[in-house]
Write a protein that holds these residues in place. Sequence first.
Motif, PDB file in Angstrom:
ATOM      1  N   THR A 101       1.819  -6.229 -44.877  1.00  0.00           N
ATOM      2  CA  THR A 101       0.743  -6.687 -43.998  1.00  0.00           C
ATOM      3  C   THR A 101       1.284  -7.742 -43.032  1.00  0.00           C
ATOM      4  O   THR A 101       1.915  -8.725 -43.451  1.00  0.00           O
ATOM      5  N   PRO A 105       0.031 -10.494 -40.434  1.00  0.00           N
ATOM      6  CA  PRO A 105      -1.154 -11.217 -39.956  1.00  0.00           C
ATOM      7  C   PRO A 105      -1.212 -11.217 -38.428  1.00  0.00           C
ATOM      8  O   PRO A 105      -0.181 -11.350 -37.756  1.00  0.00           O
ATOM      9  N   VAL A 106      -2.424 -11.054 -37.868  1.00  0.00           N
ATOM     10  CA  VAL A 106      -2.613 -11.116 -36.419  1.00  0.00           C
ATOM     11  C   VAL A 106      -2.729 -12.570 -36.010  1.00  0.00           C
ATOM     12  O   VAL A 106      -3.512 -13.351 -36.588  1.00  0.00           O
ATOM     13  N   SER A 139      -6.174 -14.823 -35.565  1.00  0.00           N
ATOM     14  CA  SER A 139      -7.256 -14.007 -36.099  1.00  0.00           C
ATOM     15  C   SER A 139      -7.118 -13.953 -37.618  1.00  0.00           C
ATOM     16  O   SER A 139      -6.057 -14.250 -38.171  1.00  0.00           O
ATOM     17  N   ASP A 140      -8.215 -13.594 -38.297  1.00  0.00           N
ATOM     18  CA  ASP A 140      -8.135 -13.402 -39.738  1.00  0.00           C
ATOM     19  C   ASP A 140      -7.769 -11.961 -40.091  1.00  0.00           C
ATOM     20  O   ASP A 140      -7.716 -11.584 -41.265  1.00  0.00           O
ATOM     21  N   GLY A 161      -5.401  -8.519 -40.366  1.00  0.00           N
ATOM     22  CA  GLY A 161      -4.023  -8.188 -40.689  1.00  0.00           C
ATOM     23  C   GLY A 161      -3.788  -6.705 -40.432  1.00  0.00           C
ATOM     24  O   GLY A 161      -4.716  -5.901 -40.546  1.00  0.00           O
ATOM     25  N   THR A 198      -1.713  -3.525 -41.700  1.00  0.00           N
ATOM     26  CA  THR A 198      -0.916  -3.009 -42.811  1.00  0.00           C
ATOM     27  C   THR A 198      -0.147  -1.778 -42.359  1.00  0.00           C
ATOM     28  O   THR A 198      -0.697  -0.880 -41.729  1.00  0.00           O
ATOM     29  N   ALA A 242       1.295 -10.238 -33.630  1.00  0.00           N
ATOM     30  CA  ALA A 242       1.233 -10.361 -35.089  1.00  0.00           C
ATOM     31  C   ALA A 242       2.432 -11.172 -35.542  1.00  0.00           C
ATOM     32  O   ALA A 242       3.429 -11.297 -34.829  1.00  0.00           O
ATOM     33  N   THR A 243       2.328 -11.727 -36.739  1.00  0.00           N
ATOM     34  CA  THR A 243       3.433 -12.514 -37.283  1.00  0.00           C
ATOM     35  C   THR A 243       4.256 -11.655 -38.224  1.00  0.00           C
ATOM     36  O   THR A 243       3.715 -11.060 -39.172  1.00  0.00           O
ATOM     37  N   PRO A 253       6.094 -11.204 -41.309  1.00  0.00           N
ATOM     38  CA  PRO A 253       6.061 -12.019 -42.529  1.00  0.00           C
ATOM     39  C   PRO A 253       7.437 -12.393 -43.047  1.00  0.00           C
ATOM     40  O   PRO A 253       7.544 -13.293 -43.893  1.00  0.00           O
ATOM     41  N   ALA A 306       2.755 -10.583 -49.301  1.00  0.00           N
ATOM     42  CA  ALA A 306       2.821  -9.912 -47.996  1.00  0.00           C
ATOM     43  C   ALA A 306       3.015  -8.415 -48.106  1.00  0.00           C
ATOM     44  O   ALA A 306       2.952  -7.714 -47.088  1.00  0.00           O
TER      45      ALA A 306
END
Length: 817
Positions: free
Chosen positions: A244, A246-247, A250-251, A253, A255, A321-322, A324, A422
């Motif tokens: 996943t 994360p955006v 934002s909350d 994600g 996948t 997005a990050t 992970p 993650a």
Amino acid sequence: MTEPSPSADPAAPEGYVPSVVEARWQSRWRERGTNQTDLAGGERPFYALMMFPYPSAEGLHVGNLFAFTGTDIYGRFQRLQGHTVFEPLGYDAFGIHSENYALKVGGHPMRLIPRNIANFRRQLERAGLMVDWRQAVDTTDPSYYKWTQWVFLQLYKHGLAYKKKAAVNWCPSCKTVLANEQVIAGACERCGTVVEQRLLEQWFFRITDYAGRLLDHLDTLDWSETTKTAQRNWIGRSEGAEVTFPVVGSDAGITVFTTRPDTIFGATYMVLAPEHGLVERLTTPAQRDAVEAYRARAARQDLVSRKVNKEKTGVFTGSYATNPATGQPIPIWIADYVLMEYGTGAIMAVPGHDERDFAFATQFALPIVRVVAPAGGDASTPLTEPFVDDENGRIVNSGDFDGRPVADAKREVTAWLASRGAGKGVTNYRLHDWCISRQRYWGPPIPIIYCDACGPQPVPESDLPVVLPDIEDYRPDDSGVSPLARHAEWYHVACPTCGKQGRRETDVSDTFLDSGWYFLRYPSATRSDVPFDRELTRKWLPVSTYIGGNEHAVLHLLYSRFITMVLHDMGHLDFEEPYTRFRAHGLIIKEGAKMSKTKGNVVNPDQFIEDWGADAFRTYLMFLGPYEEGGDFRDAGISGVKRFLDRLWLAATEATDAAPDESVMRKLHQTIAKCGADIPRLSYNTAIAAMMEYMNVLRKGERRPARAEVAPLVQLVSPFAPHLAEELWERLGNTRSVFDSGWPAYDEALARDETIQLAVQVNGKLRGALTVDPGITQDAALALAKADAGVAKFLTGEIVKVIFVPRRLLNIVVKAG
């Protein structure tokens, strides 16, 4: 053009008129019930199944009869072995082919199909198949599709049937959904119209819940390897990880599934399918127009073209997005090379180590980072093309994982991501759930009623079948809604739960559902109260041998396996796999070319049977080449087979009561052994060749054979030429059917060749040949070799080793002197 009928041929033997002989025995089989199976009491049951045909208006083609004859020969052989053989046949008559043909000629499938079936039945009976016609099925008969609807309800009640909106291939001409396999180069395989993509509410079966079992069971099946390989590739198990991302801001994600978690440090951007549910949310105002325009263009493409299109196009959503693993923001794009039907509809793009990602990154100037280096390379080794050697590579630019082999890094990175919350290791499959909806008329209505108060309700089993109404206005339109919705008198119906007015489901089910269980129905075809009788099913199934075309290697065979597993798990069946043994037959070509109506080279079975007889036609089809490979049909070739049958007629009708000749009997026993070994292997062509070879010995110099020399040959030829064999068997003084006479026994001593040539080598070099008994032992062969002057002169040193290949080779290894 074929040659004139043998009945008018002065060279044909007196009395042998195939049309007369064949008509007589087909009539007798009907009168005597010769082909009727004692389903309840028969001993040693053997279920010989052939793939039931679609009854086209053109009638049977030679490929049908090639397939059916091969199964029929196998079934007749098993009957001669003492089995009670059940050989049923029916008609796979629903579907778009029938409907389109009816539209083309201005007819109605409810009127056309019965005529087509009657013609097929005539042709099939004329071909001399050992079919028990009492048990025939027709998928368009309400007494059959009542139980197809019952199968649907069982899956629905157990949560294995569901409805969802999905992207599908839509043919604007045929006005229906197409499977990916029905789209060729972006066009409909049936009509050639360019296919587009639509989002439609569709019914699906959860075949993916069974993916692991369907795959693992293949290792236990006695099936053609080509068929098992095709199914393995279609199911497509992949071991990997779900990760996943994360955006940013934002909350949400995203996948992804990846088989290369070891490369996550090299993920420099993400790509979503244009249909992905997060696209709207992730698109920034500045990018909205570009994103919406791109999504509209992608929607006009069919799914197959999107998979194979090498041109890389896409649009940046404006969001990030990050990663992970690195903690760095990476851009989120949409592109048509990512499909919602694969994985999660999103990918982490690692352009340094994936060809598609590399091309996309190059096209849009996105970062490309090396995270796997070749042997002798390091993190600074330039990347001029994606590096995809995951066997010999080692991880670089990946923190604590640097230097690890790829295989180790896959496991270790997955565990590391899991420890951080993650990701996790998962098994994924290429297989997707089975879409059974069709927005056409000619099919079994799906037994669901929609109620505004109660929601979707299954039709009660006591109300089955939901009968397909006989409506004249059955032409589909471009709405994507079945023509059945236009007929209020059928469409509106009371809700079975609350009694308020509801609406029937107007989609009909896929024809693969009809064929997904038909083999279960045959033994119980005369029962109206159950889909399949429990005791008969336990006795006769699973199917002993199934023979069919490899074009059905995946869909039909996979879906019928799935249906069987589901019914087993529900307690309806005692077995999980439907077919004990499956063999794929080959294909027939004509004079070196594929048959087609446009080439005008399609073989008309009716004409050949009229001119040469069904027995000659059957035998010639099996003589063309190895049955599992097919062969080249040449008009002139059938005459040789007909001459063989003519000679058999003369041999049997001229047979005497004289004592048999010893040399002829030796050849006979060798032929019995050969045919008895070849037929179970489907080596029909070599069995026929062996019988022809025996005929040359039997009739050498046009000698009159003894009855004992010819009667077993009639039994051997009977699976191939059943009418002629029955006639000759009766003329030889027998009262029972030749198929109840048993397979002739052979004497092993007589069946062995009298002598063979055994090659003798010394230190690997050929030094002579010995004429020996086929069963000679190594010690006896060595003694003869030592006694042979031509070999003995090379045996000048100590014998240190002897290599003996029975019937072929004796190699004596001698130490150099």
